[in-house]
Scaffold this active site. Structure first.
Site, PDB file in Angstrom:
ATOM      1  N   CYS A 142      13.109  -7.065  -1.310  1.00  0.00           N
ATOM      2  CA  CYS A 142      13.028  -8.214  -2.209  1.00  0.00           C
ATOM      3  C   CYS A 142      13.580  -7.944  -3.603  1.00  0.00           C
ATOM      4  O   CYS A 142      14.254  -8.807  -4.188  1.00  0.00           O
ATOM      5  CB  CYS A 142      11.596  -8.737  -2.275  1.00  0.00           C
ATOM      6  SG  CYS A 142      10.363  -7.588  -2.942  1.00  0.00           S
ATOM      7  N   HIS A 174       5.894  -9.092  -4.526  1.00  0.00           N
ATOM      8  CA  HIS A 174       7.131  -9.733  -4.068  1.00  0.00           C
ATOM      9  C   HIS A 174       7.925 -10.127  -5.305  1.00  0.00           C
ATOM     10  O   HIS A 174       7.353 -10.453  -6.354  1.00  0.00           O
ATOM     11  CB  HIS A 174       6.839 -10.949  -3.199  1.00  0.00           C
ATOM     12  CG  HIS A 174       8.079 -11.633  -2.704  1.00  0.00           C
ATOM     13  ND1 HIS A 174       9.095 -10.951  -2.070  1.00  0.00           N
ATOM     14  CD2 HIS A 174       8.478 -12.940  -2.773  1.00  0.00           C
ATOM     15  CE1 HIS A 174      10.060 -11.799  -1.761  1.00  0.00           C
ATOM     16  NE2 HIS A 174       9.714 -13.010  -2.177  1.00  0.00           N
ATOM     17  N   TRP A 200      13.254  -3.418   6.460  1.00  0.00           N
ATOM     18  CA  TRP A 200      11.892  -3.018   6.121  1.00  0.00           C
ATOM     19  C   TRP A 200      11.346  -2.019   7.145  1.00  0.00           C
ATOM     20  O   TRP A 200      10.151  -1.817   7.218  1.00  0.00           O
ATOM     21  CB  TRP A 200      10.978  -4.239   6.041  1.00  0.00           C
ATOM     22  CG  TRP A 200      11.139  -5.073   4.814  1.00  0.00           C
ATOM     23  CD1 TRP A 200      10.398  -4.990   3.663  1.00  0.00           C
ATOM     24  CD2 TRP A 200      12.090  -6.116   4.590  1.00  0.00           C
ATOM     25  NE1 TRP A 200      10.827  -5.909   2.739  1.00  0.00           N
ATOM     26  CE2 TRP A 200      11.863  -6.621   3.270  1.00  0.00           C
ATOM     27  CE3 TRP A 200      13.112  -6.680   5.359  1.00  0.00           C
ATOM     28  CZ2 TRP A 200      12.622  -7.658   2.725  1.00  0.00           C
ATOM     29  CZ3 TRP A 200      13.866  -7.709   4.810  1.00  0.00           C
ATOM     30  CH2 TRP A 200      13.620  -8.182   3.520  1.00  0.00           C
ATOM     31  N   TYR A 211       4.372  -2.046   1.753  1.00  0.00           N
ATOM     32  CA  TYR A 211       4.007  -2.956   0.667  1.00  0.00           C
ATOM     33  C   TYR A 211       3.915  -4.396   1.156  1.00  0.00           C
ATOM     34  O   TYR A 211       3.311  -5.247   0.512  1.00  0.00           O
ATOM     35  CB  TYR A 211       4.978  -2.828  -0.503  1.00  0.00           C
ATOM     36  CG  TYR A 211       6.271  -3.614  -0.383  1.00  0.00           C
ATOM     37  CD1 TYR A 211       6.402  -4.879  -0.957  1.00  0.00           C
ATOM     38  CD2 TYR A 211       7.379  -3.084   0.286  1.00  0.00           C
ATOM     39  CE1 TYR A 211       7.589  -5.592  -0.858  1.00  0.00           C
ATOM     40  CE2 TYR A 211       8.561  -3.792   0.387  1.00  0.00           C
ATOM     41  CZ  TYR A 211       8.663  -5.040  -0.185  1.00  0.00           C
ATOM     42  OH  TYR A 211       9.836  -5.743  -0.084  1.00  0.00           O
ATOM     43  N   ASP A 227      14.461 -17.986  -4.458  1.00  0.00           N
ATOM     44  CA  ASP A 227      14.208 -16.740  -3.733  1.00  0.00           C
ATOM     45  C   ASP A 227      15.267 -16.531  -2.666  1.00  0.00           C
ATOM     46  O   ASP A 227      15.429 -17.359  -1.762  1.00  0.00           O
ATOM     47  CB  ASP A 227      12.818 -16.795  -3.093  1.00  0.00           C
ATOM     48  CG  ASP A 227      12.312 -15.429  -2.655  1.00  0.00           C
ATOM     49  OD1 ASP A 227      13.120 -14.484  -2.583  1.00  0.00           O
ATOM     50  OD2 ASP A 227      11.112 -15.311  -2.371  1.00  0.00           O
TER      51      ASP A 227
END
Length: 341
Positions: free
Chosen positions: A79, A137, A43, A323, A160
């Site tokens: 994600c 997400h 990220w 984000y 997840d």
């Protein structure tokens, strides 16, 4: 795929159990446990030595690269990449799966069912909490019976693979019954509190004064968990699944939140003490906001008192964020005084 830490590697008895298998997949699609997992997250905004997460257009290339590369994690993922690959792997194993997108998705790191954000007196965001609200997400749902929980919790389960928090010592999350999440039954397996907070957490804004003391500035309910979406069956249309996860804001939603809080902490959820605001303010768009263009806003301030003018100082601070709402750059800072009649 190897077995998770709570299942001995030599024990193959759970390989026919979709609960155990999906939990292993959740752990193995990411590589944060040093286990030669499929994907390495990034990220940072710098993607040298790998592929930009937004450049992937399918799972096949990722799976092939992982296999041909002697099972070294493929660079890079965020994600939606984790969720896409997880969906492919689960379907290949015969487990029905789909991808879910949650807008305004809470990341509650300390498990208190709230996202706490801090600002200084000038309005600058402070790095006092690791909680955050992501613009969106993406995770998965898997469909199977829950013999471990009972027939009432059969059906879609949230899963997840994005490495956010550890579950029983490993970066994984779920499967958590969607039906249980909607009813605030957060103590059922697996990771109910974290999943529940993603679409139900309260948002508490704090101001940290120059003397170090903190004060609650604002408490917002119902700001997270919006427009939860998946691909519709048989078409590319968007299907809204928000009602599968939560009741409408203002209906039973607060009662369910109170139920979840009490089950976790054994007491009623305390309401923050808020001082009466002497003035109120809201930003309004002057024109449509277009990607890549300047933004024009006006600040509307109101004085609720009808018999007293107020002299106030306004501190403005604006930043650019990812984000995930991680602050990148300060783009505006200013102070001005105004009298409100």
């Amino acid at each position: 795929f190897r077995s998770p830490s709570d299942q001995p590697p030599e024990d193959g008895s759970h390989r026919s159990n979709p609960v155990s298998v999906s939990r292993v997949i959740s752990a193995m699609v990411n590589s944060n446990d040093g286990d030669n997992g499929l994907l390495q997250g990034n990220w940072s905004g710098v993607y040298s030595g790998g592929t930009h997460p937004g450049s992937w257009n399918g799972s096949v290339a990722i799976l092939q690269q992982w296999g041909k590369g002697n099972y070294k994690p493929v660079k890079y993922a965020q994600c939606w990449v984790y969720a896409g690959v997880t969906c492919t792997v689960l379907r290949c194993l015969g487990i029905p799966a789909r991808v879910i997108t949650n807008f305004n998705s809470a990341h509650d790191t300390d498990g208190n069912l709230s996202v706490d954000v801090y600002y200084d007196e000038s309005g600058k965001a402070l790095d006092e909490s690791s909680d955050s609200i992501w613009n969106f997400h993406v995770w998965n749902e898997v469909y199977f019976v829950r013999k471990d929980l009972g027939a009432a919790y059969d059906g879609w389960q949230a899963l997840d693979a994005t490495p956010q928090e550890k579950s029983a010592g490993m970066f994984r999350c779920g499967p958590a019954s969607v039906k249980a999440i909607k009813e605030g039954e957060v103590k059922l397996k697996f990771d109910g509190p974290f999943v529940f907070a993603e679409m139900n957490a309260d948002t508490i804004s704090w101001i940290q004064h120059s003397n170090g003391e903190t004060e609650v500035m604002r408490c917002e309910f119902g700001t997270v968990g919006k427009f939860m979406s998946t691909k519709a069956l048989g078409s590319n249309a968007r299907e809204d699944v928000t009602a599968k996860y939560k009741y409408e804001d203002g209906s039973r939603e607060r009662k369910v939140f109170a139920k979840a809080y009490k089950s976790l902490f054994g007491k009623a959820c305390p309401l923050p003490e808020l001082d009466d605001h002497e003035v109120s303010g809201v930003f309004k768009d002057i024109e449509d906001v277009l990607y890549g263009e300047d933004i024009s806003l006006i600040l509307i301030l109101k004085n609720p008192s009808t018999d007293e003018a107020k002299n106030i100082t306004v501190n403005l601070c604006a930043t650019s964020t990812l984000y995930t709402r991680r602050v990148m750059h300060e783009i505006l800072k200013g102070t001005f005084s105004v009298t409100l009649d």
